[in-house]
Design a protein around this motif. Structure first.
Motif, short mmCIF file in Angstrom:
data_model
loop_
_atom_site.label_atom_id
_atom_site.label_comp_id
_atom_site.label_asym_id
_atom_site.label_seq_id
_atom_site.Cartn_x
_atom_site.Cartn_y
_atom_site.Cartn_z
N ASP A 132 1.01 -1.40 0.32
CA ASP A 132 0.06 0.15 -0.14
C ASP A 132 1.24 1.26 0.12
OD1 ASP A 132 -2.43 -1.65 0.23
OD2 ASP A 132 -2.84 -0.90 2.15
N VAL A 159 0.42 1.01 -5.03
CA VAL A 159 -0.23 1.63 -4.76
C VAL A 159 -0.01 3.58 -5.77
CG1 VAL A 159 -2.15 3.07 -4.48
CG2 VAL A 159 -1.61 0.62 -3.46
N ALA A 185 -4.53 8.95 0.24
CA ALA A 185 -5.94 9.44 1.44
C ALA A 185 -5.12 10.23 2.80
CB ALA A 185 -6.02 7.75 2.12
N ALA A 222 -9.25 1.79 -7.87
CA ALA A 222 -10.12 1.47 -6.65
C ALA A 222 -10.67 3.30 -6.43
CB ALA A 222 -8.74 1.45 -5.90
N HIS A 226 -19.27 7.70 -8.81
CA HIS A 226 -19.93 6.66 -9.64
C HIS A 226 -18.94 7.16 -11.29
CE1 HIS A 226 -21.78 9.59 -7.15
NE2 HIS A 226 -21.75 10.28 -8.54
N GLN A 249 -11.62 -1.80 -7.61
CA GLN A 249 -12.08 -1.93 -5.87
C GLN A 249 -12.92 -0.72 -4.98
OE1 GLN A 249 -7.59 -2.43 -4.81
NE2 GLN A 249 -7.52 -4.67 -5.76
N MET A 250 -12.78 -1.26 -4.20
CA MET A 250 -13.55 0.14 -2.99
C MET A 250 -13.80 -1.10 -1.69
SD MET A 250 -17.66 1.24 -4.59
CE MET A 250 -18.00 0.90 -6.07
N LEU A 251 -13.17 -0.31 -1.21
CA LEU A 251 -13.35 -0.79 0.42
C LEU A 251 -14.99 -0.86 0.59
CD1 LEU A 251 -11.64 2.65 1.58
CD2 LEU A 251 -10.36 0.76 0.85
N TYR A 272 -11.24 -4.55 -0.78
CA TYR A 272 -10.63 -4.55 -0.38
C TYR A 272 -10.78 -4.40 1.40
CZ TYR A 272 -6.53 -1.87 2.01
OH TYR A 272 -5.23 -1.28 3.07
N ARG A 286 -10.88 6.70 7.01
CA ARG A 286 -12.48 6.98 6.20
C ARG A 286 -13.10 8.27 6.66
NH1 ARG A 286 -9.36 3.65 4.05
NH2 ARG A 286 -8.38 5.26 3.41
N ARG A 290 -14.43 11.37 3.41
CA ARG A 290 -16.11 11.78 3.44
C ARG A 290 -17.10 11.54 5.17
NH1 ARG A 290 -20.07 10.93 -0.74
NH2 ARG A 290 -21.94 10.15 0.62
N ASN A 293 -19.31 9.54 6.32
CA ASN A 293 -19.30 8.82 6.87
C ASN A 293 -19.89 8.44 8.28
OD1 ASN A 293 -18.21 7.28 3.92
ND2 ASN A 293 -16.29 7.50 4.33
P1 FDA Z 1 -14.09 10.38 -2.86
O1 FDA Z 1 -14.01 10.02 -1.81
O2 FDA Z 1 -13.55 11.83 -3.94
O3 FDA Z 1 -16.09 10.72 -3.57
C1 FDA Z 1 -15.88 11.15 -4.76
C2 FDA Z 1 -17.21 11.04 -5.35
O4 FDA Z 1 -18.27 9.51 -5.12
C3 FDA Z 1 -18.24 11.45 -3.28
O5 FDA Z 1 -18.22 12.75 -4.03
C4 FDA Z 1 -19.34 11.03 -3.52
O6 FDA Z 1 -20.35 11.66 -5.03
C5 FDA Z 1 -19.26 9.37 -3.98
N1 FDA Z 1 -19.38 8.47 -2.84
C6 FDA Z 1 -17.64 8.01 -2.54
N2 FDA Z 1 -17.71 7.63 -1.53
C7 FDA Z 1 -19.34 7.19 -1.67
C8 FDA Z 1 -20.04 6.40 -0.74
N3 FDA Z 1 -19.74 5.90 0.70
N4 FDA Z 1 -21.54 6.71 -0.64
C9 FDA Z 1 -22.54 7.29 -2.02
N5 FDA Z 1 -21.03 8.00 -2.23
C10 FDA Z 1 -19.97 7.74 -2.00
N6 FDA Z 1 -4.72 5.32 -0.42
C11 FDA Z 1 -3.98 5.62 -0.37
O7 FDA Z 1 -3.34 7.07 -0.13
N7 FDA Z 1 -3.03 4.71 -0.14
C12 FDA Z 1 -3.89 3.39 -0.71
O8 FDA Z 1 -3.05 1.82 -0.47
C13 FDA Z 1 -5.19 3.29 -1.15
N8 FDA Z 1 -5.78 1.91 -0.90
C14 FDA Z 1 -6.56 2.19 -1.54
C15 FDA Z 1 -7.66 0.91 -1.83
C16 FDA Z 1 -8.88 1.20 -2.59
C17 FDA Z 1 -9.87 -0.55 -2.97
C18 FDA Z 1 -9.91 2.04 -1.96
C19 FDA Z 1 -11.23 1.79 -2.49
C20 FDA Z 1 -8.80 3.25 -1.84
C21 FDA Z 1 -7.56 2.85 -1.14
N9 FDA Z 1 -7.21 4.26 -1.23
C22 FDA Z 1 -5.67 4.91 -0.78
C23 FDA Z 1 -7.86 5.22 -0.51
C24 FDA Z 1 -7.69 6.27 -1.85
O9 FDA Z 1 -6.63 7.17 -2.04
C25 FDA Z 1 -9.15 7.88 -1.49
O10 FDA Z 1 -8.53 8.86 -0.08
C26 FDA Z 1 -10.54 6.90 -1.30
O11 FDA Z 1 -11.00 6.00 -1.77
C27 FDA Z 1 -12.35 8.37 -1.34
O12 FDA Z 1 -11.78 8.45 -2.51
P2 FDA Z 1 -12.85 8.04 -4.03
O13 FDA Z 1 -12.30 7.68 -5.12
O14 FDA Z 1 -13.92 6.69 -3.28
O15 FDA Z 1 -13.65 8.77 -3.51
#
Ligand code: FDA
Length: 304
Positions: A132, A159, A185, A222, A226, A249-251, A272, A286, A290, A293
Motif C-alpha cells: 500500500d 499503489v 488518502a 480503486a 461513480h 476496487q472498493m473498501l 479491500y 475514512r 467523506r 461516513n
Molecule cells: P471521493 O471520496 O473523492 O468521492 C467522490 C464522490 O464519490 C463523492 O463526492 C460521492 O458522490 C461518491 N462517493 C464516495 N464515497 C461514497 C459512499 N461511501 N457512498 C456514496 N457515494 C460515495 N489511499 C492511499 O493513500 N493509499 C492506499 O494504499 C489506498 N488504498 C485504497 C484501496 C482501495 C480499494 C480504495 C477504494 C481506496 C484506497 N485508498 C488508498 C483511499 C483513496 O486514496 C481515497 O482516499 C478514497 O478511496 C476516497 O476517494 P474516492 O476515489 O473513493 O472518492
C-alpha cells in the motif's frame, strides 16, 4: 471541508486514541467497515463476497509499530492469513503496509520482513502481495524497498496516489507491475500534492487513461466515485480495452450494492477488507475522506 478533514486526520495520527480504541474493540460504526477482529470472521466475509463474484484483498490493520517485536508479529499474522486463505481455497490476497513491517525502525529489517511475506506467498500459489501507498514521508523508504523486491519477485505490486504531482512518473516507473490507482488518502502539502478535488480527479483520470492504454500488467481502479467509474466504463468501450486487463476496487462497507452491481455487469471486482484490532486510524481516515461516513456511526449508535 478542509477543517473537518484535518480534524479526522489528526485523530488518525493520535497514538493515545489508537491505543484506547484498540482496547475498546471496534465500535461506533467501525464494525461496518472492518470485517472483524479475527481471521475466522474475516474468512467468512471473504467467502460471502466470493459467492457474489468478488475477490478480496486483506489488510491486517496496524498503526504505530515502534518495535521489531511488533513488526515481526505483524509479518507472522500476514503469513497466517495467507495460509488460511490458501487452505480455504478462497479468492483473496493481502495488502500490506511497510510502516507496519518496521519502516520507521530499520529499512533493511523491513526489507527482510517483507521479503519473507513474498517468499511465503510464492508457496501459497504465488499469491499476489500489494504494498500500500502511505504518507509521503514514508514513500521514499517504501519505494527503495519495492525497487529491490520487484527485481526478485513477480508477485508484488503497489499503489499510485493521484494527488501526487509526480504520480505519472512514478506510475511509468512501475509500468510492469500490477498497480492499484487511487486518489490518495493522507494530508500532504501543496508542494507535494494537488489540493482540490477538481485537480485530483483530473489527474486521476489522466493516470487511469494512460495506464489502461499502455500497461504491461493488471490495473486496479480503486474508487467509490461513480463519475470516475462511469468514465472508465465508457473509455474502455471506446478503446476496446480488454475487461480482463483491469478491475474495480472498493473498501469493505462502502457502496456495497454498487460493488455487487459492477460485479454482476461482468467487471472484475476486488473488495479491500481490513480486519484486526487496530481499527481506529483506518476508520478516522475514512471519516476524513467523506464526513458523511459519520452516518455509519450514527446508524450504529441508534441501532444499539
Ligand atoms: P471521493 O471520496 O473523492 O468521492 C467522490 C464522490 O464519490 C463523492 O463526492 C460521492 O458522490 C461518491 N462517493 C464516495 N464515497 C461514497 C459512499 N461511501 N457512498 C456514496 N457515494 C460515495 N489511499 C492511499 O493513500 N493509499 C492506499 O494504499 C489506498 N488504498 C485504497 C484501496 C482501495 C480499494 C480504495 C477504494 C481506496 C484506497 N485508498 C488508498 C483511499 C483513496 O486514496 C481515497 O482516499 C478514497 O478511496 C476516497 O476517494 P474516492 O476515489 O473513493 O472518492
Amino acid at each position: 471541508m478542509p477543517v473537518v478533514k484535518d480534524f479526522f486526520i489528526a485523530l488518525s495520527n493520535n497514538k493515545f486514541m489508537n491505543e484506547s480504541a484498540k482496547r475498546m474493540g471496534p465500535a461506533l460504526g467501525a464494525k461496518k467497515v472492518v470485517a472483524g477482529v479475527d481471521i475466522d470472521s474475516t474468512i467468512d466475509t471473504v467467502e460471502k463476497l466470493n459467492e457474489r463474484g468478488i475477490s478480496c484483498t486483506l489488510d491486517n490493520l496496524g498503526e504505530f509499530v515502534t518495535s521489531r517485536h511488533e513488526a515481526l508479529e505483524a509479518q507472522q499474522n500476514i503469513v497466517e492469513i495467507m495460509r488460511r486463505c490458501y487452505n480455504a481455497n478462497i479468492q483473496a490476497h493481502v495488502s500490506i503496509k511497510l510502516t507496519q513491517l518496521g519502516i520507521n525502525i530499520d529499512k533493511d529489517f523491513t526489507y527482510q520482513n517483507t521479503r519473507e511475506i513474498l517468499l511465503k506467498a510464492q508457496e501459497f500459489d504465488n499469491s499476489f502481495v500489494n504494498i500500500d501507498a502511505e504518507k509521503f514521508e514514508d514513500l521514499v523508504g517504501i519505494t527503495e524497498i519495492l525497487d529491490k523486491l520487484k527485481n526478485e519477485f513477480n508477485n508484488v505490486g503497489t499503489v499510485i496516489q493521484a494527488y501526487l504531482h509526480d504520480a505519472m512518473n512514478i506510475m511509468d516507473k512501475y509500468q510492469d507491475l500490477r498497480l492499484r490507482l487511487v486518489k490518495g488518502a493522507y494530508k500532504e502539502g501543496p508542494h507535494i500534492a494537488y489540493q482540490t478535488k477538481e485537480e485530483i480527479d483530473r489527474n486521476y483520470i489522466k493516470l487511469i487513461e494512460h495506464r489502461l492504454l499502455t500497461a504491461n500488467a493488471f490495473t486496479s481502479i480503486a474508487t467509490h466515485d461513480h463519475n470516475i467509474i462511469n468514465h472508465v466504463k465508457q473509455f474502455v468501450k471506446n478503446h476496446n480495452i480488454d475487461k480482463n486487463s483491469f478491475e474495480f476496487q472498493m473498501l469493505y462497507g462502502f457502496r456495497t450494492d454498487y460493488a455487487y452491481e459492477l460485479a454482476d455487469e461482468g467487471y472484475n471486482f476486488t473488495m479491500y477488507v481490513p480486519f484486526g484490532e487496530d481499527w481506529f486510524g483506518y476508520f478516522m481516515r475514512r471519516l476524513a475522506e467523506r464526513p458523511q461516513n459519520i452516518n455509519l456511526m450514527l446508524l450504529d449508535i441508534f441501532s444499539a
